[in-house]
Design a protein around this motif. Structure first.
Motif, PDB file in Angstrom:
ATOM      1  N   ARG A  91      10.165   4.019  -2.928  1.00  0.00           N
ATOM      2  CA  ARG A  91       9.675   4.598  -4.191  1.00  0.00           C
ATOM      3  C   ARG A  91       8.569   3.747  -4.797  1.00  0.00           C
ATOM      4  O   ARG A  91       7.638   4.267  -5.390  1.00  0.00           O
ATOM      5  N   SER A  92       8.650   2.427  -4.619  1.00  0.00           N
ATOM      6  CA  SER A  92       7.580   1.552  -5.119  1.00  0.00           C
ATOM      7  C   SER A  92       6.271   1.857  -4.400  1.00  0.00           C
ATOM      8  O   SER A  92       5.208   1.947  -5.023  1.00  0.00           O
ATOM      9  N   SER A  93       6.354   2.030  -3.084  1.00  0.00           N
ATOM     10  CA  SER A  93       5.135   2.244  -2.291  1.00  0.00           C
ATOM     11  C   SER A  93       4.448   3.550  -2.676  1.00  0.00           C
ATOM     12  O   SER A  93       3.230   3.671  -2.575  1.00  0.00           O
ATOM     13  N   GLU A  94       5.224   4.498  -3.166  1.00  0.00           N
ATOM     14  CA  GLU A  94       4.642   5.786  -3.557  1.00  0.00           C
ATOM     15  C   GLU A  94       3.828   5.683  -4.844  1.00  0.00           C
ATOM     16  O   GLU A  94       3.086   6.586  -5.195  1.00  0.00           O
ATOM     17  N   LEU A  95       3.950   4.555  -5.548  1.00  0.00           N
ATOM     18  CA  LEU A  95       3.189   4.372  -6.797  1.00  0.00           C
ATOM     19  C   LEU A  95       1.791   3.802  -6.543  1.00  0.00           C
ATOM     20  O   LEU A  95       1.031   3.565  -7.485  1.00  0.00           O
ATOM     21  N   GLY A  96       1.453   3.531  -5.286  1.00  0.00           N
ATOM     22  CA  GLY A  96       0.128   2.976  -4.996  1.00  0.00           C
ATOM     23  C   GLY A  96      -0.236   3.123  -3.541  1.00  0.00           C
ATOM     24  O   GLY A  96       0.382   3.900  -2.811  1.00  0.00           O
ATOM     25  N   ASP A  97      -1.252   2.325  -3.121  1.00  0.00           N
ATOM     26  CA  ASP A  97      -1.732   2.404  -1.734  1.00  0.00           C
ATOM     27  C   ASP A  97      -1.224   1.249  -0.892  1.00  0.00           C
ATOM     28  O   ASP A  97      -1.244   1.307   0.335  1.00  0.00           O
ATOM     29  N   ARG A  98      -0.841   0.155  -1.567  1.00  0.00           N
ATOM     30  CA  ARG A  98      -0.449  -1.057  -0.839  1.00  0.00           C
ATOM     31  C   ARG A  98       0.729  -1.673  -1.562  1.00  0.00           C
ATOM     32  O   ARG A  98       0.681  -1.826  -2.789  1.00  0.00           O
ATOM     33  N   LEU A  99       1.797  -2.006  -0.789  1.00  0.00           N
ATOM     34  CA  LEU A  99       2.993  -2.602  -1.403  1.00  0.00           C
ATOM     35  C   LEU A  99       3.158  -4.049  -0.931  1.00  0.00           C
ATOM     36  O   LEU A  99       3.254  -4.312   0.272  1.00  0.00           O
ATOM     37  N   VAL A 100       3.185  -4.955  -1.910  1.00  0.00           N
ATOM     38  CA  VAL A 100       3.400  -6.386  -1.651  1.00  0.00           C
ATOM     39  C   VAL A 100       4.769  -6.742  -2.222  1.00  0.00           C
ATOM     40  O   VAL A 100       5.086  -6.363  -3.358  1.00  0.00           O
ATOM     41  N   VAL A 101       5.578  -7.470  -1.424  1.00  0.00           N
ATOM     42  CA  VAL A 101       6.944  -7.789  -1.863  1.00  0.00           C
ATOM     43  C   VAL A 101       7.157  -9.301  -1.907  1.00  0.00           C
ATOM     44  O   VAL A 101       6.935  -9.996  -0.905  1.00  0.00           O
ATOM     45  N   GLY A 102       7.594  -9.789  -3.049  1.00  0.00           N
ATOM     46  CA  GLY A 102       7.989 -11.193  -3.200  1.00  0.00           C
ATOM     47  C   GLY A 102       9.468 -11.317  -2.877  1.00  0.00           C
ATOM     48  O   GLY A 102      10.317 -10.742  -3.565  1.00  0.00           O
ATOM     49  N   VAL A 103       9.768 -12.033  -1.793  1.00  0.00           N
ATOM     50  CA  VAL A 103      11.152 -12.210  -1.345  1.00  0.00           C
ATOM     51  C   VAL A 103      11.636 -13.573  -1.854  1.00  0.00           C
ATOM     52  O   VAL A 103      11.016 -14.604  -1.572  1.00  0.00           O
ATOM     53  N   SER A 104      12.738 -13.577  -2.610  1.00  0.00           N
ATOM     54  CA  SER A 104      13.234 -14.833  -3.202  1.00  0.00           C
ATOM     55  C   SER A 104      13.479 -15.893  -2.139  1.00  0.00           C
ATOM     56  O   SER A 104      14.107 -15.604  -1.108  1.00  0.00           O
ATOM     57  N   SER A 105      13.052 -17.109  -2.417  1.00  0.00           N
ATOM     58  CA  SER A 105      13.347 -18.219  -1.497  1.00  0.00           C
ATOM     59  C   SER A 105      14.856 -18.451  -1.482  1.00  0.00           C
ATOM     60  O   SER A 105      15.582 -18.034  -2.401  1.00  0.00           O
ATOM     61  N   VAL A 138       6.161  -1.217   3.582  1.00  0.00           N
ATOM     62  CA  VAL A 138       5.750  -2.539   3.069  1.00  0.00           C
ATOM     63  C   VAL A 138       4.524  -3.037   3.822  1.00  0.00           C
ATOM     64  O   VAL A 138       4.470  -2.990   5.052  1.00  0.00           O
ATOM     65  N   ASP A 139       3.535  -3.522   3.064  1.00  0.00           N
ATOM     66  CA  ASP A 139       2.299  -4.014   3.687  1.00  0.00           C
ATOM     67  C   ASP A 139       2.271  -5.525   3.835  1.00  0.00           C
ATOM     68  O   ASP A 139       1.680  -6.037   4.767  1.00  0.00           O
TER      69      ASP A 139
END
Ligand code: CTP
Length: 133
Positions: A23-37, A66-67
């Protein structure tokens, strides 16, 4: 191009994770994800993740929606990450509703509903019970 950024631990990957990323990716063209350390997860949730940050990043970056992924080292750096990745939209689960409005001068802040009845904690508890029976 619209860049969307979101954050999470994504330990013991489950369908709630997949759906919020889709659903996040549908809000734009590129999805960047911060994965908790791993360290951030201990600080945030009081337990070591089952899968390491490298394994969690590998799983998340290989999802179709996910991009790009990066390791989120600190909760305090959200503004820096938004700027570094030139994000136009920040997505958080609605369990955080209102708590990221401080970033709304940098980008649009969207809270998406969580998928009901599933969580990493719940899956771990479920598996431990199976092991005990
Ligand atoms: N998420 C979701 N629906 C769920 C579980 C998680 O949409 N049922 C979302 C969270 O809101 C967050 C992202 O997935 O945006 C990563 O959440 P994370 O904290 O890693 O997963 P949880 O399953 O909530 O983990 P825990 O039980 O350890 O708190």
């Amino acid at each position: 191009m619209t860049t969307v950024i979101t954050f999470g631990t994504f330990d013991v990957l489950h369908v709630g994770h997949l759906r919020i990323l889709q659903r996040s990716s549908e809000l734009g063209d590129r999805l960047v994800v911060g994965v908790s350390s791993d360290a951030l997860n201990v600080a945030k949730k009081g337990r070591e993740p089952v899968f390491s940050q490298e394994e969690r990043c590998e799983l998340v970056v290989n999802l179709k929606c996910v991009d790009e992924v990066f390791v989120e080292e600190s909760l305090e750096l959200k503004r820096d990450y938004i700027q570094k990745y030139a994000a136009d939209v920040l997505v958080m689960g609605d369990d955080w509703a209102g708590r990221f409005d401080f970033a709304s001068d940098l980008c649009r802040v969207v809270y998406l509903p969580r998928t009901p009845s599933i969580s990493t904690t719940g899956v771990i508890e479920h598996i431990s019970k199976l092991g005990g029976s």
